[in-house]
Design a protein around this motif. Structure first.
Motif, PDB file in Angstrom:
ATOM      1  N   PRO A   1     -11.229  -1.305   0.473  1.00 11.82           N
ATOM      2  CA  PRO A   1     -10.103  -0.768  -0.543  1.00 11.82           C
ATOM      3  C   PRO A   1     -10.349  -0.847  -2.053  1.00 11.82           C
ATOM      4  O   PRO A   1     -10.030   0.277  -2.606  1.00 11.82           O
TER       5      PRO A   1
ATOM      6  N   GLU B   1       0.355  -0.485  10.128  1.00 13.89           N
ATOM      7  CA  GLU B   1       0.605  -1.744   9.376  1.00 13.89           C
ATOM      8  C   GLU B   1       0.863  -2.064   8.434  1.00 13.89           C
ATOM      9  O   GLU B   1       1.510  -2.967   7.512  1.00 13.89           O
ATOM     10  N   HIS B   2       1.220  -0.962   7.189  1.00 15.21           N
ATOM     11  CA  HIS B   2       1.590  -1.194   5.879  1.00 15.21           C
ATOM     12  C   HIS B   2       2.836  -0.875   5.665  1.00 15.21           C
ATOM     13  O   HIS B   2       3.420  -0.981   4.577  1.00 15.21           O
TER      14      HIS B   2
ATOM     15  N   LYS C   1      -3.786   7.730   1.431  1.00 11.52           N
ATOM     16  CA  LYS C   1      -4.300   6.779   2.496  1.00 11.52           C
ATOM     17  C   LYS C   1      -3.416   7.176   3.621  1.00 11.52           C
ATOM     18  O   LYS C   1      -2.118   7.876   3.716  1.00 11.52           O
TER      19      LYS C   1
ATOM     20  N   ASN D   1      -8.308   7.683   5.250  1.00 15.71           N
ATOM     21  CA  ASN D   1      -8.179   8.015   3.958  1.00 15.71           C
ATOM     22  C   ASN D   1      -8.979   9.213   3.407  1.00 15.71           C
ATOM     23  O   ASN D   1      -9.822   9.449   3.898  1.00 15.71           O
TER      24      ASN D   1
ATOM     25  N   PHE E   1     -12.145   3.978   7.880  1.00 13.01           N
ATOM     26  CA  PHE E   1     -12.559   2.714   8.697  1.00 13.01           C
ATOM     27  C   PHE E   1     -11.083   2.030   9.168  1.00 13.01           C
ATOM     28  O   PHE E   1      -9.932   2.567   9.004  1.00 13.01           O
TER      29      PHE E   1
ATOM     30  N   MET F   1       0.916  -1.211  -0.185  1.00 11.71           N
ATOM     31  CA  MET F   1       0.117   0.085   0.113  1.00 11.71           C
ATOM     32  C   MET F   1       0.880   1.367   0.057  1.00 11.71           C
ATOM     33  O   MET F   1       0.312   2.485   0.076  1.00 11.71           O
TER      34      MET F   1
ATOM     35  N   HIS G   1      -7.859   3.292   9.023  1.00 12.21           N
ATOM     36  CA  HIS G   1      -7.551   3.681   7.728  1.00 12.21           C
ATOM     37  C   HIS G   1      -7.951   5.071   7.326  1.00 12.21           C
ATOM     38  O   HIS G   1      -9.273   5.093   7.034  1.00 12.21           O
TER      39      HIS G   1
HETATM   40  C1  2HG Z   1      -7.682  -2.963   5.086  1.00 12.86           C
HETATM   41  O1  2HG Z   1      -7.659  -3.064   6.371  1.00 12.86           O
HETATM   42  C2  2HG Z   1      -6.228  -2.685   4.284  1.00 12.86           C
HETATM   43  O2  2HG Z   1      -8.644  -3.027   4.354  1.00 12.86           O
HETATM   44  C3  2HG Z   1      -6.397  -1.442   3.241  1.00 12.86           C
HETATM   45  O3  2HG Z   1      -5.397  -2.331   5.200  1.00 12.86           O
HETATM   46  C4  2HG Z   1      -6.626  -0.103   3.839  1.00 12.86           C
HETATM   47  O4  2HG Z   1      -7.270   0.493   1.649  1.00 12.86           O
HETATM   48  C5  2HG Z   1      -6.716   1.117   2.849  1.00 12.86           C
HETATM   49  O5  2HG Z   1      -6.511   1.953   3.267  1.00 12.86           O
END
Ligand code: 2HG
Ligand code: FAD
Ligand code: ZN
Length: 472
Positions: free
Chosen positions: A335, A428-429, A346, A390, A379, A73, A388
């Protein structure tokens, strides 16, 4: 003729040194934030070949970008545009080497796709709990390279917590065999933990020994409508108290994030979609090693309490495995739905759970003041304090222009707020290329100095994934 490419062909076979044709699957990242140009894509078939490839590259001074499923990501696994970097794809190394039932471990090649490993564990009668939406294509090497989190962390921890040992090819092309499978080993510095989360900058993971767990006998899933983020935090507290170790998932989703699923995947029926009394929804999973009746009774008591205390305004419990899968599918589609909506900014952040409502109230207001109409796709894994958070261009706005003109401003605003609330700019990314120039602002000089010293000690030539995590 390129002598390095000739040497690589001798090591892995000419068929596995790709230089021609459409290499976009290796050169472009999942989010379409970057498109690079590789000198070649090299696909070794075993650890000795990886070691020989790295030795040849070290001799030639060529940079290597380790790549698994290329689902990063943060633009961590694609080459730069120079045409001089090699992509080292681990995809051919995809064998589950062994399940050790007495030791409750599984050992697998780094290129093993996560879902295949989950299925192998299941066939042996165990659970490998790491779970994320990219599990059909991401690999164990990439999961460990990024210290991936996902949707089961609240109970089982992240990739680091699930790993007991590694096999790694060093920047000099040596093989470190650390696949001991030991749960206790205090013989000096923890090399395993150094490589986990290092995003391919310190060594190339070629295999891992991972923890297995007993399979829960039943998993129940609920979807609740909530009046606020404060209510979500209160419900999480109730869930910890009433489900204990049975709480295996706690995901939060803002209405706008869900509306994108509704818009781009209209075949999915999203509960409480557009309900003004439910600005947030949560997905809760309760796993049990006793009976379904026991789990259901526990779950129903929790939801009754939540409704009585006003943490939730409504809730549904999946009646079947198929319904539970549908609910998870909605959550995991966010996502992709966001990608369909257009390029976006993000922020994979963590904040102490108790401070998340105040963080969002403050940061939402700051963003709306700076960029009226900006859309927040909020979310994430609330059980882990990981959002996240975003940001999408205002409705109808040009996404590419929004990124060009606003990304730096939006990142600074959000990351400064994260810092003020005691959080982390990457939960986490990882850092990849996208955040490499942010790290010096948000990490202490002492921490950065130590990180640079480690990089210098392990990869003095700077050939492993240069420009990621820390700059030289
Ligand atoms: C999730 O939790 C992934 O679905 C992707 O870590 C998060 O798209 C994202 O920002
Ligand atoms: P890649 O993308 O190929 O590589 C990621 C990084 O690891 C790069 O820096 C690369 O150089 C390095 N690397 C890869 N293989 C090795 C190796 N063998 N040795 C050393 N370094 C290596 N992440 C989460 O944490 N939680 C989520 O819930 C989550 N959900 C996602 C959902 C979607 C739809 C997508 C597209 C991504 C998601 N991710 C999530 C991000 C991503 O980090 C994970 O999918 C996964 O951990 C990356 O694995 P990969 O094999 O694709 O790694
Ligand atoms: Zn996530």
């Amino acid at each position: 003729m390129n002598p390095l490419l000739d040497a690589l062909r001798r090591i892995v076979g000419a068929n596995h040194v790709l230089t021609d044709g459409d290499l976009s699957a290796y050169e472009q990242d999942w989010r379409k934030r970057a498109r690079g140009k590789a000198l070649a894509v090299v696909r070794p078939g075993n650890t000795s070949e990886v070691a020989a490839v790295v030795k040849a590259c070290a001799q030639a001074g060529a940079s290597i970008v380790p790549q698994g499923g290329n689902t990063s990501m943060v633009v961590g696994a694609v080459p730069d545009a120079s045409g001089t970097q090699l992509v080292l794809s681990l995809q051919r190394m995809n064998t589950v080497r062994a399940v050790d039932a007495a030791n409750l471990t599984v050992t697998a090649d780094a290129g093993c796709v996560l879902q295949n490993l989950q299925e192998a564990a299941d066939r042996a009668g165990y659970l490998f709990p790491l779970s994320l939406a990219a599990e059909g294509s991401c690999t164990i090497g990439g999961n460990l390279g990024t210290n991936a989190g996902g949707t089961q962390v609240v109970r089982y921890g992240n990739a680091r917590d699930l790993c007991l040992g590694l096999e790694v090819v060093t920047a000099q092309g040596e093989v470190w065999d650390g696949l001991s499978g030991l749960r206790k080993d205090n013989t000096g510095y923890d090399l395993r933990d150094l490589f986990i989360g290092s995003e391919g900058t310190l060594g190339i993971i070629t295999a891992a020994t991972l923890k297995l767990y007993p399979r829960p006998t039943v998993r129940l899933t609920a979807w609740a409508a909530l009046p606020s983020l404060d209510a979500a935090v209160a419900l999480l507290g109730l869930a910890h108290t009433h489900l204990g170790a049975g709480l295996t998932g706690f995901e939060v989703m803002g209405q706008f994030a869900l509306s994108l699923v509704g818009r781009h995947m209209p075949q999915l029926r999203v509960p409480f979609l557009g309900n003004p009394a439910a600005p947030y929804c949560v997905l809760i999973e309760n796993s049990d090693h006793e009976s379904e009746a026991h789990a259901r009774a526990q779950f129903e008591r929790l939801l009754e309490l939540a409704l009585a205390q006003g943490c939730a305004s409504d809730a549904v419990v999946a009646e079947s495995l198929a319904q539970a899968r549908q609910l998870w599918h909605i959550r995991e589609s966010i996502p992709l739905a966001q990608a369909e909506e257009g390029l976006n900014i993000k922020h994979d952040i963590s904040i102490p759970v108790s401070r998340i409502p105040a963080f969002c109230a403050t940061t939402d207001a700051l963003l709306q003041r700076e960029i009226p109409g900006v859309r927040l796709v909020n979310f994430g894994h609330l059980g882990d304090g990981n959002l996240h958070y975003n940001v999408q261009a205002p409705e109808g706005g040009d996404a590419a222009a929004f990124l060009r003109d606003r990304e730096a401003q939006v990142n600074t605003l959000v990351f400064d707020s994260v810092l003020a609330f005691g959080g982390s700019i990457s939960a986490e990314h990882g850092i990849g290329s996208l955040k490499v120039d942010k790290l010096p602002h948000y990490k202490s000089p002492v921490a950065l100095g130590l990180m640079r010293a480690i990089k210098q000690a392990l990869d003095p030539q700077g050939i492993l994934n240069p420009g990621r995590v820390v700059r030289g």
